[in-house]
Design a protein around this motif. Structure first.
Motif, mmCIF file in Angstrom:
data_model
loop_
_atom_site.group_PDB
_atom_site.id
_atom_site.type_symbol
_atom_site.label_atom_id
_atom_site.label_comp_id
_atom_site.label_asym_id
_atom_site.label_seq_id
_atom_site.Cartn_x
_atom_site.Cartn_y
_atom_site.Cartn_z
ATOM 1 N N GLY A 79 -82.983 -55.884 -50.326
ATOM 2 C CA GLY A 79 -84.311 -56.401 -50.627
ATOM 3 C C GLY A 79 -84.673 -57.563 -49.718
ATOM 4 O O GLY A 79 -85.834 -57.724 -49.322
ATOM 5 N N ALA A 80 -83.685 -58.374 -49.359
ATOM 6 C CA ALA A 80 -83.926 -59.514 -48.465
ATOM 7 C C ALA A 80 -84.393 -59.026 -47.097
ATOM 8 O O ALA A 80 -85.315 -59.597 -46.505
ATOM 9 C CB ALA A 80 -82.663 -60.358 -48.325
ATOM 10 N N ALA A 81 -83.767 -57.976 -46.591
ATOM 11 C CA ALA A 81 -84.175 -57.452 -45.278
ATOM 12 C C ALA A 81 -85.565 -56.840 -45.350
ATOM 13 O O ALA A 81 -86.364 -56.992 -44.427
ATOM 14 C CB ALA A 81 -83.162 -56.423 -44.784
ATOM 15 N N ARG A 82 -85.880 -56.171 -46.432
ATOM 16 C CA ARG A 82 -87.221 -55.586 -46.583
ATOM 17 C C ARG A 82 -88.283 -56.683 -46.674
ATOM 18 O O ARG A 82 -89.361 -56.552 -46.113
ATOM 19 C CB ARG A 82 -87.277 -54.665 -47.793
ATOM 20 C CG ARG A 82 -86.528 -53.372 -47.540
ATOM 21 C CD ARG A 82 -86.444 -52.515 -48.787
ATOM 22 N NE ARG A 82 -85.729 -51.306 -48.514
ATOM 23 C CZ ARG A 82 -86.305 -50.125 -48.269
ATOM 24 N NH1 ARG A 82 -87.621 -50.018 -48.273
ATOM 25 N NH2 ARG A 82 -85.593 -49.059 -48.023
ATOM 26 N N VAL A 93 -80.242 -58.187 -38.278
ATOM 27 C CA VAL A 93 -79.324 -57.988 -39.386
ATOM 28 C C VAL A 93 -77.925 -57.760 -38.834
ATOM 29 O O VAL A 93 -77.750 -57.494 -37.647
ATOM 30 C CB VAL A 93 -79.740 -56.793 -40.282
ATOM 31 C CG1 VAL A 93 -81.097 -57.034 -40.927
ATOM 32 C CG2 VAL A 93 -79.750 -55.486 -39.491
ATOM 33 N N THR A 94 -76.953 -57.864 -39.699
ATOM 34 C CA THR A 94 -75.592 -57.571 -39.290
ATOM 35 C C THR A 94 -75.367 -56.059 -39.345
ATOM 36 O O THR A 94 -76.169 -55.319 -39.914
ATOM 37 C CB THR A 94 -74.589 -58.317 -40.198
ATOM 38 O OG1 THR A 94 -74.970 -58.151 -41.559
ATOM 39 C CG2 THR A 94 -74.562 -59.791 -39.856
ATOM 40 N N ALA A 106 -85.100 -53.104 -37.264
ATOM 41 C CA ALA A 106 -84.413 -54.393 -37.122
ATOM 42 C C ALA A 106 -83.332 -54.262 -36.062
ATOM 43 O O ALA A 106 -82.765 -53.189 -35.867
ATOM 44 C CB ALA A 106 -83.799 -54.817 -38.452
ATOM 45 N N LEU A 107 -83.061 -55.348 -35.376
ATOM 46 C CA LEU A 107 -81.962 -55.386 -34.413
ATOM 47 C C LEU A 107 -80.681 -55.628 -35.192
ATOM 48 O O LEU A 107 -80.656 -56.425 -36.124
ATOM 49 C CB LEU A 107 -82.174 -56.514 -33.399
ATOM 50 C CG LEU A 107 -81.082 -56.682 -32.348
ATOM 51 C CD1 LEU A 107 -81.046 -55.462 -31.414
ATOM 52 C CD2 LEU A 107 -81.321 -57.954 -31.542
ATOM 53 N N ARG A 108 -79.624 -54.932 -34.815
ATOM 54 C CA ARG A 108 -78.341 -55.098 -35.487
ATOM 55 C C ARG A 108 -77.379 -55.847 -34.579
ATOM 56 O O ARG A 108 -77.143 -55.435 -33.446
ATOM 57 C CB ARG A 108 -77.768 -53.741 -35.842
ATOM 58 C CG ARG A 108 -78.652 -53.010 -36.848
ATOM 59 C CD ARG A 108 -78.047 -51.717 -37.207
ATOM 60 N NE ARG A 108 -77.562 -51.883 -38.573
ATOM 61 C CZ ARG A 108 -77.200 -50.889 -39.343
ATOM 62 N NH1 ARG A 108 -77.173 -49.682 -38.896
ATOM 63 N NH2 ARG A 108 -76.810 -51.111 -40.561
ATOM 64 N N ALA A 109 -76.846 -56.946 -35.094
ATOM 65 C CA ALA A 109 -75.814 -57.684 -34.361
ATOM 66 C C ALA A 109 -74.543 -56.841 -34.349
ATOM 67 O O ALA A 109 -74.305 -56.050 -35.261
ATOM 68 C CB ALA A 109 -75.552 -59.031 -35.027
ATOM 69 N N ASP A 110 -73.730 -57.019 -33.325
ATOM 70 C CA ASP A 110 -72.501 -56.244 -33.212
ATOM 71 C C ASP A 110 -71.474 -56.610 -34.271
ATOM 72 O O ASP A 110 -70.626 -55.803 -34.628
ATOM 73 C CB ASP A 110 -71.873 -56.435 -31.821
ATOM 74 C CG ASP A 110 -72.733 -55.820 -30.731
ATOM 75 O OD1 ASP A 110 -73.442 -54.835 -31.013
ATOM 76 O OD2 ASP A 110 -72.682 -56.329 -29.596
ATOM 77 N N GLU A 132 -91.530 -57.450 -29.496
ATOM 78 C CA GLU A 132 -92.740 -56.682 -29.802
ATOM 79 C C GLU A 132 -92.406 -55.290 -30.326
ATOM 80 O O GLU A 132 -93.061 -54.791 -31.246
ATOM 81 C CB GLU A 132 -93.644 -56.598 -28.569
ATOM 82 C CG GLU A 132 -94.340 -57.900 -28.244
ATOM 83 C CD GLU A 132 -95.109 -58.477 -29.429
ATOM 84 O OE1 GLU A 132 -95.841 -57.730 -30.114
ATOM 85 O OE2 GLU A 132 -94.950 -59.684 -29.695
ATOM 86 N N THR A 133 -91.391 -54.661 -29.759
ATOM 87 C CA THR A 133 -90.956 -53.342 -30.235
ATOM 88 C C THR A 133 -90.505 -53.433 -31.688
ATOM 89 O O THR A 133 -90.861 -52.581 -32.516
ATOM 90 C CB THR A 133 -89.813 -52.795 -29.350
ATOM 91 O OG1 THR A 133 -90.310 -52.639 -28.020
ATOM 92 C CG2 THR A 133 -89.270 -51.481 -29.868
ATOM 93 N N LEU A 134 -89.736 -54.456 -32.008
ATOM 94 C CA LEU A 134 -89.270 -54.643 -33.382
ATOM 95 C C LEU A 134 -90.424 -54.957 -34.328
ATOM 96 O O LEU A 134 -90.448 -54.474 -35.471
ATOM 97 C CB LEU A 134 -88.214 -55.747 -33.447
ATOM 98 C CG LEU A 134 -86.860 -55.389 -32.846
ATOM 99 C CD1 LEU A 134 -85.969 -56.624 -32.779
ATOM 100 C CD2 LEU A 134 -86.190 -54.272 -33.626
ATOM 101 N N ARG A 135 -91.375 -55.745 -33.879
ATOM 102 C CA ARG A 135 -92.545 -56.050 -34.731
ATOM 103 C C ARG A 135 -93.307 -54.763 -35.072
ATOM 104 O O ARG A 135 -93.686 -54.557 -36.226
ATOM 105 C CB ARG A 135 -93.487 -57.033 -34.034
ATOM 106 C CG ARG A 135 -93.098 -58.456 -34.182
ATOM 107 C CD ARG A 135 -94.226 -59.380 -33.690
ATOM 108 N NE ARG A 135 -93.757 -60.737 -33.644
ATOM 109 C CZ ARG A 135 -93.422 -61.382 -32.536
ATOM 110 N NH1 ARG A 135 -93.553 -60.801 -31.364
ATOM 111 N NH2 ARG A 135 -92.991 -62.617 -32.587
#
Length: 185
Positions: A79-82, A93-94, A106-110, A132-135
């Motif tokens: 829910g936090a990510a949403r 996010v992780t 969302a971009l995912r950290a390794d 911009e792509t992520l937005r």
């Protein structure tokens, strides 16, 4: 502290409520002490009180990017990510199954380490096209998963269940009036 090595003007805005569970206040206190020992207290905005969604979204929408650095979870979705996606800025996010449903929004950290998060934050801050792509992706994601869409889906499901129950209780179906709900396979 790692990010501030490259971005001297960086500030951290923590929007994390003390939700009253055992250890929550203690964890916040530990984080405050850690920030003070690193000399970062003056660059962190703490928002630990429970806030209405509108206020949380307002605080998050003013950020350059939002990081949801979850290390472990037994939940099936975040829910936090949403909420972060709905706020507008690019989201990091992780790399956990918890975030699989976010698709490419969302971009995912390794990894969940400070170095991995800092590297991903630096990548986002330096790559305008990626931001911009992520937005765009998060805007499309929230449009597909917004309450209006979910509400219509639930309404259709409930209507279908009510019709099925109504006609089943009478022992027959009148095909002129009965329209079964769609079945997803």
């Amino acid at each position: 502290a790692i990010v501030r090595n490259s971005w001297r003007g960086a500030r951290l805005k923590l929007v994390n409520a003390d939700f009253g569970a055992e250890g929550s206040a203690m964890e916040i206190s530990r984080c405050r002490e850690l920030a003070a020992s690193a000399g970062l207290s003056d660059v962190i905005d703490w928002h630990t009180e429970f806030l209405p969604d509108e206020r949380s979204l307002d605080l998050l929408s003013s950020c350059d990017l939002i990081v949801v650095p979850t290390q472990a979870s037994h939940e099936s979705a975040s829910g936090a990510a949403r909420m972060a996606l709905a706020a507008g800025p690019p989201v990091l996010v992780t790399h956990l199954p918890l975030f699989d449903d976010l698709e490419q929004s969302a971009l995912r950290a390794d990894d969940c380490t400070a170095d991995a998060l800092a590297q991903s934050i630096n990548r986002l801050l330096t790559d305008r096209e990626l931001r911009e792509t992520l937005r765009r992706a998060s805007s499309e994601f929230t449009a597909r998963h917004g309450w209006d869409v979910i509400g219509k889906t639930f309404a259709s499901m409930l209507t279908g269940l009510a019709r099925t129950h109504y006609y089943a209780s009478r022992g027959s179906y009148d095909e002129r009036h009965y329209h079964p709900p769609p079945v997803n396979t």
